[in-house]
Design a protein around this motif. Sequence first.
Motif, PDB file in Angstrom:
ATOM      1  N   GLN A 269       0.798  -1.217   0.000  1.00 34.03           N
ATOM      2  CA  GLN A 269       0.000   0.000   0.000  1.00 34.03           C
ATOM      3  C   GLN A 269       0.835   1.274   0.000  1.00 34.03           C
ATOM      4  N   THR A 310     -11.313  -3.815  -9.538  1.00 31.36           N
ATOM      5  CA  THR A 310     -11.097  -3.647  -8.094  1.00 31.36           C
ATOM      6  C   THR A 310     -10.559  -4.929  -7.480  1.00 31.36           C
ATOM      7  N   TYR A 313      -6.957  -4.919  -8.098  1.00 34.44           N
ATOM      8  CA  TYR A 313      -6.268  -4.005  -7.183  1.00 34.44           C
ATOM      9  C   TYR A 313      -6.041  -4.685  -5.835  1.00 34.44           C
ATOM     10  N   GLN A 314      -7.049  -5.385  -5.360  1.00 33.32           N
ATOM     11  CA  GLN A 314      -6.937  -6.083  -4.076  1.00 33.32           C
ATOM     12  C   GLN A 314      -5.937  -7.240  -4.169  1.00 33.32           C
ATOM     13  N   ASP A 317      -2.605  -5.945  -3.882  1.00 29.10           N
ATOM     14  CA  ASP A 317      -2.410  -5.242  -2.610  1.00 29.10           C
ATOM     15  C   ASP A 317      -2.121  -3.753  -2.805  1.00 29.10           C
ATOM     16  N   TYR A 319      -3.181   0.346  -2.473  1.00 30.65           N
ATOM     17  CA  TYR A 319      -3.799   1.198  -1.459  1.00 30.65           C
ATOM     18  C   TYR A 319      -5.296   1.330  -1.762  1.00 30.65           C
ATOM     19  N   PRO A 320      -6.168   1.218  -0.742  1.00 30.90           N
ATOM     20  CA  PRO A 320      -7.630   1.215  -0.974  1.00 30.90           C
ATOM     21  C   PRO A 320      -8.171   2.408  -1.757  1.00 30.90           C
ATOM     22  N   ASP A 321      -7.493   3.567  -1.710  1.00 29.34           N
ATOM     23  CA  ASP A 321      -7.974   4.723  -2.464  1.00 29.34           C
ATOM     24  C   ASP A 321      -7.985   4.463  -3.969  1.00 29.34           C
ATOM     25  N   PHE A 323      -9.096   1.751  -5.364  1.00 27.58           N
ATOM     26  CA  PHE A 323     -10.118   0.765  -5.715  1.00 27.58           C
ATOM     27  C   PHE A 323     -11.219   1.336  -6.617  1.00 27.58           C
ATOM     28  N   SER A 324     -11.427   2.633  -6.577  1.00 21.99           N
ATOM     29  CA  SER A 324     -12.473   3.237  -7.409  1.00 21.99           C
ATOM     30  C   SER A 324     -11.952   3.692  -8.776  1.00 21.99           C
TER      31      SER A 324
END
Length: 408
Positions: A269, A310, A313-314, A317, A319-321, A323-324
Amino acid sequence: MQKILTHQRLFSISLVAVSLVLVTLPLKNNLNSFSILFLSVLALFQWFGTQEKAKMTPVFWAFIGFFVWACLSFFWSDDQQESLKAFRKLLPFLLLPISIQFVDQKSTKWTTKILSYFSLGMVICSIYCLLFANINFIETKDRSYFFYHYLSEPLFGMSAIYMSLFIAFSFFFLYYQAPFKSWQNKVLLFFLLVMIILLSSKVLVVSTFLILIADQLKRKKYKALILFIPLVLVMLWKSFSSDQIQQRVILEVEKTNVNEVLTTEKFGQVYHWTGFGLRLFQAKCFYELFDRDKKYIQGYGFLASQEKLTEKYQEYDLYPDFFSYNFHNQYLQTTADLGLFGLVMMLFLLLMGFKRALTEKSPLFFVFILLMTLICITESVLWRQWGMVFFVTLYCLLYLQPLQRTSN
């Protein structure tokens, strides 16, 4: 006489209606949507009033076909709840070609007037953004407010990429058509050129200057180039003296490790992404998804590919930002959502635009299609209302009335 006055009145209203669709683009989306609805109702009214047989330019059916295909993707979509939005989000692909075809645009000055209003609107929006930048600079002494998203954001959260696109087109309209007095046109050209540099979209800055230099060389305006190139270099130096812009350029050049992006299994991340690096990674995800799921012809369904991206992306690994984030590439985005069939329709529109521009010798139409072709490499521009309405409206206007060069 009454009939003539009614016709003239309808012509004026039609001119205002189409102009509003473009002028409201940088404003809130609901204002722009209302403008599209107003134009559609007006077109319907005029169509019934003329009692003429309805007909559509064949190329315009590709817009409608694109819309219908996106709606049909609901039935095979991997995310039907998202694909259900196709009818609402892509309505401009249906309404604008029909409306612009049917409203009264017989006057040879129709398109020129509309684009003049749009260009002046972009000048006003630019002044508005610069005023906010000056206020913020006075308060903070931070020059970043004059550049990139910081500059365009006060305009209802406007993206610098889309604002750059609007301004670049307005610049070339003034450059090729010269709709105002000579001194006015030159002042506006210089102002819009400065704005393009300040907004710092790499694709549009480079494209604008390469097109200008190529045009000057073609027309053998060597003396103009001797003055033009040093001026551009000074402007670029002043622009890139901003720490924020310097960092963006340095990061792109020094921090993008192509081999690392293509081979790393877990990024973590805290991995530092560059614009090019992220887009390269997204292209890699696209390849892996299609290689796994074999959704070549129909795609995942309109907007349904986001869930699959998404997941990637996961898996890596990120960064969650992130994911969109979509594919940031309209060609990949269209193929992922609507398959190769959707991509073929999109490419057909671009190719027919180039053909029409060359046949009619319209440099403005050619540059418009060229800019859209290039920006689609770095942005999913047609999946946003800004880009969608801009592309469909100007495509239809310039296809119906390709403007020949009037400026020397």
